[in-house]
Design an enzyme around this catalytic site. Structure first.
Site, PDB file in Angstrom:
ATOM      1  N   TYR A 167       0.809  -1.285   0.000  1.00 13.40           N
ATOM      2  CA  TYR A 167       0.088  -0.037   0.215  1.00 13.40           C
ATOM      3  C   TYR A 167       0.862   1.214  -0.086  1.00 13.40           C
ATOM      4  O   TYR A 167       2.006   1.344   1.050  1.00 13.40           O
ATOM      5  CB  TYR A 167      -0.956  -0.102   1.101  1.00 13.40           C
TER       6      TYR A 167
ATOM      7  N   ASP B 131       9.311   2.430  -0.732  1.00 14.58           N
ATOM      8  CA  ASP B 131       8.362   3.252   0.129  1.00 14.58           C
ATOM      9  C   ASP B 131       8.573   2.901   1.657  1.00 14.58           C
ATOM     10  O   ASP B 131       8.027   1.905   2.124  1.00 14.58           O
ATOM     11  CB  ASP B 131       7.046   2.980  -0.150  1.00 14.58           C
TER      12      ASP B 131
ATOM     13  N   LYS C 110       4.778   8.913   8.508  1.00 15.57           N
ATOM     14  CA  LYS C 110       4.700   8.272   9.879  1.00 15.57           C
ATOM     15  C   LYS C 110       5.739   9.067  10.838  1.00 15.57           C
ATOM     16  O   LYS C 110       5.614  10.008  11.119  1.00 15.57           O
ATOM     17  CB  LYS C 110       4.468   7.059   9.740  1.00 15.57           C
TER      18      LYS C 110
END
Ligand SMILES: *Cc1c(COP(=O)(O)O)cnc(C)c1O
Length: 431
Positions: free
Chosen positions: A140, A235, A263
Site C-alpha cells: 500500500y 516506500d 509516519k
C-alpha cells in the site's frame, strides 16, 4: 458512549470515519473513540484504558504525548503555526533525514505519505520520460490513483481489488507482481522494455500484515531496475526510522533511487517526505520542471514533532530497546498461541509485527490473504475486552514504541493467553 458518538459521526461523515481503516467493518462492532493517550496507553471516551499497538498507525514511536514533543509543540504554537515561507526548522529536519539516509542527498517535505509516493512517481515518470510503473501485490502506498491497484491495508481489508474512480487507462499503466518474486519484475521490465519508469515497493511489507523481504530480494530488485533503466522507489513511510536509524534500506543494505517517508518522520503530526540523489531531486520545481507544491508543506509544528522524535530515537539504546521489547512481545504471543493450539504465524521485523491466523508461513499477498480473518476478529475483540488495542484488521502491523515496557508486555501476553484459550474453545472444528 462510543456507540452514540459513532451514530452521530455517521450522520456527518461517511461511515463515521475519516479513513476507512478506522472503521470496524472487518472485526464487527463500533469503533473505539479515543479521547487521550499517554506513553503506551490510550483512554476511550468512556474512560476505558488500553495498551496501544496501533500508535496512530505507526507515527507514535515515542509513545503518546511524549513530554519533549508536547513541549516543542506548545512553544511552536506560540511562535506561529504556519508561515508559507522557508523556516530553519525545515532545514533541521531535512539535515536529520539526509544524515540518516545516505541515499537521500535532498528531500522535499509534504504532508502525507500519499503525497510522498504520488510525488515520487511523478518525479520518476518525469525524469525517465516513461509512463508505466511496477508495484507489488498487497503493498500500500497511500490512495494515489496509479498505486491503488491490488493494494494492501484498507483495500485488502475490505476485499476490493482497486477503486472506482481510477480510470482504466491509468490503472492499465501499473503492472502488479507478487512480493518476494524478483523474477516477476524481470519479466515485466523485459516485456515492457523502455516503458517502465519505476518499481515501487515497501521494503518490508506492512500493509498486508508484516511480511519481511526474502534474503536477496531487495538486492535483486536493485540490480534488475538498474539493468533496465527503471528507478527503484522504496516506500519507507512505515519502516523509515522505525526498523533502523537509516530505515529498512540501512537494515538490508540496499540503495534505492528514491525513498518515501511519513509516519515517524512527522512524530504524530502531518509530515512526510520524498528524497533521493541530488540530480534527481533537483528536477523538482523550482530547480527543475517537475511540479509539486504544498501550502502546509514543511509545517513548523510538524517539523518540531519530527525533529524531537528523531532526536529521541538517537538517544543511546533506543533501537536496541525497541528490538528487545518487540522480541519479548513476539515470544510471549508465540507461546500463548502454541499453548492454545490455535494455529498462527508471527512475522516480525524490529518493532513491527503481525500474528496471522492460519497454517504455514506468510511470504506474500496470497499467503497473507489465506488467513482466517474471522478468527482474527474474535482475537481482536478478546484482546480489546482485556484492555489491549490492536488494529481492527488482520492485514495491519502492531507497533511497539519506546514507551512500551515490561508492564505493558506482561499485560498483553496475559491477555493473549486468555483470548487465545477462549478462541480455541470456540473453534468450530472443536480444537
Ligand atoms: C501509511 C502508508 C502510506 C500512506 O501514508 P498516508 O500518510 O496515510 O497518506 C504510504 N505508504 C506506506 C508504506 C504506508 O504504510
Amino acid at each position: 458512549m462510543s456507540r452514540s458518538l459513532f451514530e452521530e459521526a455517521t450522520r456527518y461523515m461517511p461511515g463515521g470515519v475519516n479513513s476507512p481503516v478506522r472503521a470496524f467493518q472487518a472485526v464487527g462492532g463500533t469503533p473505539v473513540f479515543l479521547a487521550r493517550g499517554t506513553g503506551p496507553r490510550v483512554t476511550d471516551s468512556e474512560g476505558n484504558e488500553y495498551v496501544d499497538y496501533v500508535g496512530s498507525w505507526g507515527p507514535l514511536i515515542a509513545g503518546h504525548a511524549h513530554p519533549r514533543v508536547v513541549e516543542a509543540l506548545r512553544e511552536q504554537a506560540g511562535l506561529g503555526t504556519s508561515f508559507g515561507t522557508p523556516s530553519e526548522l525545515e532545514t533541521q529536519l531535512a539535515r536529520r533525514v539526509c544524515e540518516r539516509v545516505p541515499a537521500c542527498e535532498r528531500v522535499r517535505f509534504v504532508s502525507s505519505g500519499t503525497e510522498a509516493t504520488m510525488s515520487a512517481i511523478r518525479l520518476a515518470r518525469g525524469v525517465t520520460e516513461r509512463p508505466e510503473l511496477v508495484k507489488i501485490e498487497g503493498c500500500y502506498h497511500g490512495h494515489v490513483d496509479s498505486l491503488l491497484v491490488q493494494a494492501g491495508s484498507g483495500v485488502m481489508t475490505l476485499g476490493i481489488p482497486g477503486s472506482p474512480g481510477v480510470p482504466d487507462e491509468l490503472a492499465g499503466l501499473t503492472h502488479v507482481v507478487p512480493f518476494n518474486d524478483a523474477d516477476a519484475i524481470e519479466r515485466v521490465l523485459s516485456a515492457r522494455e523502455g516503458r517502465v519508469a519505476a518499481v515501487i515497493l515497501e521494503p518490508i511489507a506492512g500493509n498486508m500484515g508484516v511480511v519481511p523481504p526474502a534474503a536477496g530480494y531487495l538486492d535483486a530488485v536493485r540490480e534488475i531496475t538498474r539493468a533496465h533503466g527503471a528507478l527503484m522507489i522504496l516506500d519507507e513511510v512505515m519502516t523509515g526510522f522505525r526498523v533502523h536509524r537509516g530505515g529498512a534500506q540501512a537494515r538490508y543494505g540496499v540503495e534505492p533511487d528514491l525513498s518515501c517517508f511519513g509516519k515517524v518522520v512527522g512524530g504524530g503530526l502531518p509530515a512526510a517526505a520524498y528524497g533521493g540523489r541530488a540530480d534527481l531531486l533537483d528536477r523538482v520545481a523550482p530547480t527543475g520542471p517537475i511540479y509539486q507544491a504544498g501550502t502546509l508543506s514543511g509545517n513548523p509544528l510538524a517539523m518540531r514533532a519530527g525533529i524531537e522524535t528523531l532526536d529521541l530515537l538517537d538517544e543511546p539504546g533506543a533501537y536496541e530497546r525497541l528490538e528487545s521489547t518487540a522480541a519479548r512481545l513476539a515470544q510471549g504471543l508465540g507461546a500463548a498461541a502454541a499453548r492454545s493450539g490455535v494455529p498462527t504465524t508471527l512475522n516480525r521485523v524490529g518493532s513491527m509485527m503481525t500474528t496471522f491466523f492460519g497454517e504455514g508461513t506468510v511470504t506474500n499477498y496470497a499467503t497473507a490473504a489465506a488467513s482466517d480473518t474471522e478468527r482474527y476478529a474474535a482475537f481482536f475483540h478478546g484482546m480489546l475486552r482485556r484492555g489491549v488495542y490492536l488494529a481492527p484488521s488482520q492485514f495491519e502491523a502492531a507497533f511497539v514504541s519506546l514507551a512500551h515496557g515490561e508492564e505493558e508486555i506482561e499485560q498483553t501476553v496475559r491477555a493473549a493467553h486468555e483470548a487465545l484459550h477462549e478462541l480455541s474453545r470456540q473453534a468450530p472444528d472443536g480444537e
